[in-house]
Design a protein around this motif. Structure first.
Motif, PDB file in Angstrom:
ATOM      1  N   THR A 132       0.585  -1.523   0.132  1.00  0.00           N
ATOM      2  CA  THR A 132      -0.162  -0.150  -0.062  1.00  0.00           C
ATOM      3  C   THR A 132       0.834   0.942   0.221  1.00  0.00           C
ATOM      4  O   THR A 132       1.700   1.332   0.685  1.00  0.00           O
ATOM      5  CB  THR A 132      -0.636   0.252   1.286  1.00  0.00           C
ATOM      6  N   LEU A 133       0.574   2.027  -0.971  1.00  0.00           N
ATOM      7  CA  LEU A 133       1.197   3.539  -1.015  1.00  0.00           C
ATOM      8  C   LEU A 133       0.496   4.945  -0.568  1.00  0.00           C
ATOM      9  O   LEU A 133      -0.349   4.968  -0.992  1.00  0.00           O
ATOM     10  CB  LEU A 133       1.504   4.221  -2.694  1.00  0.00           C
ATOM     11  N   SER A 134       1.138   5.199   0.485  1.00  0.00           N
ATOM     12  CA  SER A 134       0.568   6.152   0.959  1.00  0.00           C
ATOM     13  C   SER A 134       0.164   7.491   0.122  1.00  0.00           C
ATOM     14  O   SER A 134       1.655   7.584  -1.615  1.00  0.00           O
ATOM     15  CB  SER A 134       1.423   7.377   1.864  1.00  0.00           C
ATOM     16  N   PRO A 135      -1.197   8.212  -0.148  1.00  0.00           N
ATOM     17  CA  PRO A 135      -0.667   9.328  -1.629  1.00  0.00           C
ATOM     18  C   PRO A 135       0.105  10.278  -1.726  1.00  0.00           C
ATOM     19  O   PRO A 135       0.412  10.982  -2.542  1.00  0.00           O
ATOM     20  CB  PRO A 135      -2.159   9.754  -1.427  1.00  0.00           C
ATOM     21  N   ARG A 136       0.331  10.513  -0.655  1.00  0.00           N
ATOM     22  CA  ARG A 136       1.539  11.779  -0.494  1.00  0.00           C
ATOM     23  C   ARG A 136       3.365  11.176  -0.985  1.00  0.00           C
ATOM     24  O   ARG A 136       3.842  12.186  -2.080  1.00  0.00           O
ATOM     25  CB  ARG A 136       1.810  12.253   1.317  1.00  0.00           C
ATOM     26  N   ILE A 137       3.430  10.525  -1.535  1.00  0.00           N
ATOM     27  CA  ILE A 137       4.347   9.754  -2.230  1.00  0.00           C
ATOM     28  C   ILE A 137       4.224   8.947  -3.375  1.00  0.00           C
ATOM     29  O   ILE A 137       5.607   8.866  -4.181  1.00  0.00           O
ATOM     30  CB  ILE A 137       5.686   8.670  -0.915  1.00  0.00           C
ATOM     31  N   THR A 138       2.505   8.934  -3.785  1.00  0.00           N
ATOM     32  CA  THR A 138       2.727   8.138  -5.025  1.00  0.00           C
ATOM     33  C   THR A 138       3.343   8.672  -6.686  1.00  0.00           C
ATOM     34  O   THR A 138       4.065   8.384  -7.373  1.00  0.00           O
ATOM     35  CB  THR A 138       1.397   8.167  -4.799  1.00  0.00           C
ATOM     36  N   GLY A 139       3.226   9.754  -6.345  1.00  0.00           N
ATOM     37  CA  GLY A 139       3.789  10.952  -7.177  1.00  0.00           C
ATOM     38  C   GLY A 139       5.561  10.307  -7.542  1.00  0.00           C
ATOM     39  O   GLY A 139       5.636  10.122  -8.648  1.00  0.00           O
ATOM     40  N   ALA A 150      -3.332   6.720  -7.579  1.00  0.00           N
ATOM     41  CA  ALA A 150      -4.255   7.470  -6.412  1.00  0.00           C
ATOM     42  C   ALA A 150      -5.054   8.301  -6.827  1.00  0.00           C
ATOM     43  O   ALA A 150      -4.894   9.494  -6.503  1.00  0.00           O
ATOM     44  CB  ALA A 150      -3.230   8.347  -5.865  1.00  0.00           C
ATOM     45  N   PRO A 151      -6.552   7.357  -6.527  1.00  0.00           N
ATOM     46  CA  PRO A 151      -7.489   8.435  -7.559  1.00  0.00           C
ATOM     47  C   PRO A 151      -7.977   9.392  -6.065  1.00  0.00           C
ATOM     48  O   PRO A 151      -8.069   9.199  -4.604  1.00  0.00           O
ATOM     49  CB  PRO A 151      -8.385   6.907  -7.199  1.00  0.00           C
ATOM     50  N   ARG A 152      -8.957  10.446  -6.888  1.00  0.00           N
ATOM     51  CA  ARG A 152      -8.897  11.447  -5.432  1.00  0.00           C
ATOM     52  C   ARG A 152     -10.630  10.962  -4.650  1.00  0.00           C
ATOM     53  O   ARG A 152     -11.291  10.510  -5.136  1.00  0.00           O
ATOM     54  CB  ARG A 152      -9.494  12.558  -6.717  1.00  0.00           C
ATOM     55  N   SER A 187      -4.545  11.649  -5.959  1.00  0.00           N
ATOM     56  CA  SER A 187      -4.409  12.990  -4.434  1.00  0.00           C
ATOM     57  C   SER A 187      -2.726  12.147  -4.301  1.00  0.00           C
ATOM     58  O   SER A 187      -2.129  12.276  -3.154  1.00  0.00           O
ATOM     59  CB  SER A 187      -4.968  11.814  -3.544  1.00  0.00           C
ATOM     60  N   ALA A 188      -2.338  12.287  -5.452  1.00  0.00           N
ATOM     61  CA  ALA A 188      -0.790  11.882  -5.474  1.00  0.00           C
ATOM     62  C   ALA A 188      -0.042  12.862  -4.741  1.00  0.00           C
ATOM     63  O   ALA A 188      -0.460  14.602  -5.268  1.00  0.00           O
ATOM     64  CB  ALA A 188      -0.171  11.470  -7.213  1.00  0.00           C
ATOM     65  N   GLY A 189       0.866  12.457  -3.986  1.00  0.00           N
ATOM     66  CA  GLY A 189       1.937  13.411  -3.672  1.00  0.00           C
ATOM     67  C   GLY A 189       3.314  13.473  -3.871  1.00  0.00           C
ATOM     68  O   GLY A 189       3.495  12.409  -4.598  1.00  0.00           O
ATOM     69  N   TYR A 190       4.149  14.421  -4.186  1.00  0.00           N
ATOM     70  CA  TYR A 190       5.521  14.658  -4.455  1.00  0.00           C
ATOM     71  C   TYR A 190       6.525  14.763  -3.155  1.00  0.00           C
ATOM     72  O   TYR A 190       6.979  15.781  -3.893  1.00  0.00           O
ATOM     73  CB  TYR A 190       5.410  15.424  -5.443  1.00  0.00           C
TER      74      TYR A 190
END
Lengths: 101, 379
Positions: free
Chosen positions: A67-74, A99-101, B59-62
């Protein structure tokens, strides 16, 4: 000579084993996606374009990530875009899938 | 008075003498590089909002990430035990949506008994920088990489070598073809997807590396490229790699590879053939995870059976990372994913060699981690 013969038998054995494994697997194992360690080739229930991109590219080398945290998915997808030589549109679809909204 | 003109002439003469192949390659690649740059400019000019990363739709963050794995492998080759703990951190630092700084370092302990089979365990820890590179995601189809990068030669070195990805812990016998000595280059690379169609994807890499004798950054002067075509309908990929060594004995390294994941089977088939002046060889690997076993399907779904056959045939005395005599090694492995991030590994192989046949055993585990470096929200 004996070593060569033995190695030929071993090669034949391994090839037969691999073929058998493929045949057994192909005999009716279409796996539904499930939790745990889903298999990369479980493509029967591909739902979204992003999932298809994932199955077509990422799953060629490794199982789906934990499971990836959305904040690191980008960041992770940008890294994988370089590793897997993905296009920008594929990156976009992957982001929407992971990371769907 | 210093004769700068003569110095410059001598310098040019030396360059002609030392880098004829490099210059020829540069001249040959010039039209390609020009076309890519022109295309890059056009793409940048035409880049629409649709091509931007879709942060507004996700909701992807960097935030910066530290990823990688801990691994411990116990190896027994011909009765000699070796303990190999490993820490492989991967650092990812995004700078906007188009620049990414990434690095992977390996800390590998190598311990064995003082007298091989008796005595206390002794050894040391080796540190290797696998890559430390700056990526510029220039356009949808072009990515520029500068720094130290993993040589994209063949299927194994760039994609399957990380300890948390490889199915069998032993590297293929032909691994050093095209990756000798450290599997990395110091220079620049262009890569990406040349054509992305519903029926096929064509991907490419072209790179050039300079000679570097710095400890942990060692690289040789090489130039090369890789291209592959992937057919999504059949889940089949075929690729070719070429690399030219531009120092010492200027040899060619070539590879051809194939990957196939049959749609109706949970089997992953991969094969690669490599060759250079010192030898050639192949490996073929199959991995299978029983997805619907009739007993305890949840248990067996996490299991992976692996088989690999490989052979190497030496030429011109072998060496340069290859064995000195012909060798072949069949291997069987059994892996188990306790969770998505924990994996138990085991495999057995038998090495057939003119120098003597030996059994090879490996047991161990891998823990995969992905952590954000600091809290953050969507950019």
């Amino acid at each position: 000579m004996i070593i060569q013969m033995r190695s030929q038998w071993l090669l034949a054995l391994v090839v037969c084993g691999l073929c058998c494994a493929a045949v057994v697997a192909a005999a009716g194992q279409v796996a539904p996606a499930a939790s745990g360690a889903p298999h990369p080739q479980s493509t029967a229930a591909v739902a979204s374009p992003g999932e298809k991109v994932f199955m077509d590219n990422c799953s060629r080398c490794h199982i789906p990530p934990m499971t990836l945290s959305p904040r690191i998915t980008g960041t992770v997808v940008a890294h994988m875009r370089v590793r897997a030589r993905l296009s920008r549109s594929d990156e976009k679809l992957l982001l929407q899938y992971l990371a769907p909204r | 008075m210093i004769n700068f003109r003569r110095i410059r002439q001598n310098k040019h003469r030396n360059m002609r003498r030392n880098y004829p192949a490099l210059l020829r390659l540069l001249i040959g690649l010039a039209p390609v590089i020009f076309c890519v740059l022109v295309r890059t400019g056009q793409c940048n000019a035409q880049q629409s909002a649709a091509e931007q990363p879709a942060t507004e739709q996700t909701s992807a963050g960097y935030v910066p990430v530290i990823s990688g794995a801990f691994a411990y492998i116990q190896n027994a080759t011909g009765g000699v035990q070796t303990l190999t703990p490993q820490i492989v951190p991967v650092l990812l630092v995004p700078m906007g949506h188009s620049l990414l700084l990434e690095s992977r370092v390996e800390f590998t302990g190598f311990f064995e008994r003082e007298n091989q089979t008796t005595g206390p365990y002794v050894g040391k820890v080796f540190k290797t920088i696998d890559y430390a590179q700056l990526d510029w995601l220039a356009t949808s189809h072009v990515q520029a990489v500068a720094g130290r990068f993993v040589l994209p030669f063949g299927l194994y070195s760039e994609r399957l070598a990380p300890v948390w990805i490889r199915n069998l812990q032993d590297l293929p016998l032909t691994y050093q073809i095209g990756t000798h000595p450290d599997g990395a280059g110091d220079g620049f690379m262009l890569r990406g997807v040349a054509a992305s169609l519903p029926s096929a994807n064509i991907q490419y890499s072209a790179y050039m590396s300079a000679h570097d004798s710095t400890t942990q950054l060692a690289a040789v002067r090489v130039a090369g490229g890789d291209t592959s075509i992937y057919f999504p309908a059949g889940h089949v990929e075929a690729g070719l790699s070429y690399e030219r060594s531009l120092e010492g004995y200027q040899i060619n390294n070539e590879a051809a590879y194939l990957s196939w994941q049959p749609q109706r089977a949970s089997v992953d088939l991969k094969a690669e053939y490599d060759r250079n002046h010192y030898g050639d060889g192949y490996w073929i690997e199959a991995a299978h995870s029983p997805q619907q076993f009739f007993v305890a399907p949840e248990f067996f779904r996490r299991m992976q059976l692996v088989g690999r056959m490989e052979q190497v045939f030496v030429r011109n005395g072998g060496g340069n990372g290859l064995p000195r005599v012909n060798e072949q090694r069949p291997e069987l492995g059994l892996n188990y994913n306790i969770r998505d991030d924990w994996r138990l590994e085991s495999n057995y192989g038998r090495l057939f060699s003119a120098n003597g046949n030996t059994n090879v055993w490996n047991f161990g585990f891998t823990y995969r981690f992905v952590w954000p470096l600091w809290p953050g929200r969507k950019s």
